[in-house]
Scaffold this motif. Sequence first.
Motif, PDB file in Angstrom:
ATOM      1  N   HIS A  90       0.850  -1.183   0.000  1.00 18.49           N
ATOM      2  CA  HIS A  90       0.000   0.000   0.000  1.00 18.49           C
ATOM      3  C   HIS A  90       0.889   1.237   0.000  1.00 18.49           C
ATOM      4  N   ALA A  91       0.926   1.933  -1.128  1.00 18.68           N
ATOM      5  CA  ALA A  91       1.681   3.190  -1.244  1.00 18.68           C
ATOM      6  C   ALA A  91       0.829   4.309  -0.662  1.00 18.68           C
ATOM      7  N   THR A  92       1.128   4.729   0.536  1.00 20.28           N
ATOM      8  CA  THR A  92       0.311   5.722   1.240  1.00 20.28           C
ATOM      9  C   THR A  92       0.636   7.154   0.824  1.00 20.28           C
ATOM     10  N   ASP A  93       1.685   7.338   0.034  1.00 21.18           N
ATOM     11  CA  ASP A  93       2.169   8.673  -0.340  1.00 21.18           C
ATOM     12  C   ASP A  93       2.209   8.817  -1.865  1.00 21.18           C
ATOM     13  N   PHE A  94       1.061   8.564  -2.505  1.00 24.87           N
ATOM     14  CA  PHE A  94       0.829   8.826  -3.921  1.00 24.87           C
ATOM     15  C   PHE A  94       1.495   7.832  -4.884  1.00 24.87           C
ATOM     16  N   VAL A  95       2.821   7.739  -4.885  1.00 23.10           N
ATOM     17  CA  VAL A  95       3.538   7.085  -5.984  1.00 23.10           C
ATOM     18  C   VAL A  95       3.757   5.598  -5.696  1.00 23.10           C
ATOM     19  N   LEU A  96       3.212   4.764  -6.560  1.00 23.95           N
ATOM     20  CA  LEU A  96       3.366   3.317  -6.429  1.00 23.95           C
ATOM     21  C   LEU A  96       4.691   2.889  -7.065  1.00 23.95           C
ATOM     22  N   PRO A  97       5.525   2.162  -6.332  1.00 21.85           N
ATOM     23  CA  PRO A  97       6.774   1.685  -6.931  1.00 21.85           C
ATOM     24  C   PRO A  97       6.500   0.593  -7.973  1.00 21.85           C
ATOM     25  N   ARG A  98       7.530   0.240  -8.718  1.00 25.65           N
ATOM     26  CA  ARG A  98       7.415  -0.824  -9.725  1.00 25.65           C
ATOM     27  C   ARG A  98       7.544  -2.169  -9.018  1.00 25.65           C
ATOM     28  N   LEU A  99       6.405  -2.805  -8.833  1.00 24.39           N
ATOM     29  CA  LEU A  99       6.347  -4.032  -8.049  1.00 24.39           C
ATOM     30  C   LEU A  99       6.458  -5.256  -8.956  1.00 24.39           C
ATOM     31  N   PRO A 100       6.990  -6.346  -8.412  1.00 26.32           N
ATOM     32  CA  PRO A 100       6.968  -7.603  -9.167  1.00 26.32           C
ATOM     33  C   PRO A 100       5.535  -8.097  -9.293  1.00 26.32           C
ATOM     34  N   PRO A 101       5.250  -8.951 -10.260  1.00 23.33           N
ATOM     35  CA  PRO A 101       3.855  -9.346 -10.531  1.00 23.33           C
ATOM     36  C   PRO A 101       3.178 -10.092  -9.398  1.00 23.33           C
ATOM     37  N   TRP A 102       3.943 -10.639  -8.463  1.00 21.97           N
ATOM     38  CA  TRP A 102       3.305 -11.389  -7.364  1.00 21.97           C
ATOM     39  C   TRP A 102       2.912 -10.498  -6.180  1.00 21.97           C
ATOM     40  N   ILE A 103       3.195  -9.198  -6.269  1.00 22.61           N
ATOM     41  CA  ILE A 103       2.774  -8.263  -5.214  1.00 22.61           C
ATOM     42  C   ILE A 103       1.708  -7.342  -5.793  1.00 22.61           C
ATOM     43  N   ARG A 104       0.548  -7.315  -5.159  1.00 23.00           N
ATOM     44  CA  ARG A 104      -0.516  -6.419  -5.579  1.00 23.00           C
ATOM     45  C   ARG A 104      -0.235  -5.006  -5.058  1.00 23.00           C
ATOM     46  N   GLY A 105      -0.656  -4.018  -5.843  1.00 21.60           N
ATOM     47  CA  GLY A 105      -0.386  -2.628  -5.481  1.00 21.60           C
ATOM     48  C   GLY A 105      -1.638  -1.813  -5.226  1.00 21.60           C
ATOM     49  N   VAL A 106      -1.692  -1.179  -4.052  1.00 22.70           N
ATOM     50  CA  VAL A 106      -2.757  -0.240  -3.693  1.00 22.70           C
ATOM     51  C   VAL A 106      -2.095   1.100  -3.433  1.00 22.70           C
ATOM     52  N   THR A 107      -2.700   2.182  -3.895  1.00 23.82           N
ATOM     53  CA  THR A 107      -2.126   3.506  -3.637  1.00 23.82           C
ATOM     54  C   THR A 107      -3.204   4.462  -3.144  1.00 23.82           C
ATOM     55  N   THR A 108      -2.816   5.372  -2.265  1.00 21.27           N
ATOM     56  CA  THR A 108      -3.725   6.419  -1.795  1.00 21.27           C
ATOM     57  C   THR A 108      -3.335   7.737  -2.454  1.00 21.27           C
ATOM     58  N   ILE A 109      -4.294   8.344  -3.139  1.00 22.39           N
ATOM     59  CA  ILE A 109      -4.116   9.660  -3.756  1.00 22.39           C
ATOM     60  C   ILE A 109      -4.886  10.657  -2.892  1.00 22.39           C
ATOM     61  N   HIS A 110      -4.184  11.478  -2.157  1.00 18.32           N
ATOM     62  CA  HIS A 110      -4.821  12.370  -1.184  1.00 18.32           C
ATOM     63  C   HIS A 110      -5.469  13.585  -1.844  1.00 18.32           C
ATOM     64  N   ASP A 111      -4.881  14.070  -2.913  1.00 14.23           N
ATOM     65  CA  ASP A 111      -5.412  15.216  -3.650  1.00 14.23           C
ATOM     66  C   ASP A 111      -4.647  15.307  -4.968  1.00 14.23           C
ATOM     67  N   LEU A 112      -5.030  16.260  -5.808  1.00 17.07           N
ATOM     68  CA  LEU A 112      -4.322  16.484  -7.070  1.00 17.07           C
ATOM     69  C   LEU A 112      -3.788  17.910  -7.142  1.00 17.07           C
ATOM     70  N   ALA A 113      -3.458  18.455  -5.983  1.00 17.02           N
ATOM     71  CA  ALA A 113      -2.962  19.834  -5.931  1.00 17.02           C
ATOM     72  C   ALA A 113      -1.662  20.004  -6.718  1.00 17.02           C
ATOM     73  N   PHE A 114      -0.876  18.934  -6.808  1.00 24.07           N
ATOM     74  CA  PHE A 114       0.402  19.033  -7.524  1.00 24.07           C
ATOM     75  C   PHE A 114       0.196  19.305  -9.018  1.00 24.07           C
TER      76      PHE A 114
END
Length: 382
Positions: A90-114
Amino acid sequence: MRFPPASVVALDGRLLAYRRGGISRYIAELGRALARAESDSSEVRFRLVVNRVPPDLPLPSLRVMTPPHHRLETWILGCELAFRSIRVYHATDFVLPRLPPWIRGVTTIHDLAFLDAPGDLTPSSFRYYRQTLARLRAADRIIVPSEATARRLQLVVPETSERIRVIYHGVHQWGSTVTDAWERSSQILMPRLGPRIEGRPLLLAVGTIEPRKRYDLLLKAFSLLRQADVQPAPLLVIVGQEGWQCTSTVQQFRVGERERVLCWLSDIDDEDLHALYSVASALIVASRDEGFCLPAAEAMAHGVPVVAFAVGALPEIVGDAGLLIREETAASLAGALVRLLSDTDLRAELAYRARLRAQRFSWEESCRRTLAVYQEVLARDF
């Protein structure tokens, strides 16, 4: 809630060693709620990914070398995680790293102010956050803290719509104010503001000192408020760590401190913040954008009216528990504060509404819905 056996879910907790508010608060509170959920289940284990181990971690740690916002983070962190027994990251700070296929990726996008104001960021921060949208395409699920953020994200990256899940942040339901709140607040404020603070309205602003929070505009509004000669004269208390591009703002804080009309607290613990909320007359939010606004929810849980611009998710979160201002000017903000401080009945009505509204937000519910997201991605075939 059922999970595949021996599932390990890892949350990015690296910011906890560097910041207290904002995303760090989200990580800490969600981590504590997940720890309570883990104690009721033998099917899943939660870990916090850290490169430094700060005190009082809410979950056991999983140590990596990559610091947050490293320019090669998406590659290096992904390689480090590949050698861990993780099923979900779980990427809690926007940017999801490049994960291997056996790890599922969840990301939290807090806003789009950037996207709207890249100039509010340092060059290094902008380089980091501009990776967000590209990495979203690899995310199995995307968590956002408000419908406003979800709508905006769907417009910008429409192909992610089916993977977006709206999960509000939580807030502690403190109930009645702490019995020693005024005594504790006085101990904090009197050395900075002098002894004549009792009975004077305390206006509170909470958040990192950085351009998006528009503290310069807030200070202009406070100057206009003082010129309006509201009695008793209000005091301004700002709680937030020094961030970036804020040298001139901090200099203005120092002027206000010398005049003993303003107090800036760069770092206080939760109990002191609880006490300040308990005695505040209003919370001011002058931000250009907010994806949720934890301070607004925390203030409402204390029965504190919110005075804010009607931007981002603030109308959705604050609702009728505050004064929402359409015209984003110092004069409009000052006018709303004059109205609030001059009308005892209005303050009492907004305080009542604030407590009711805050009951919509709990970390237990946020945790429950986040667990459902983890279950969704674990149910997919590997």
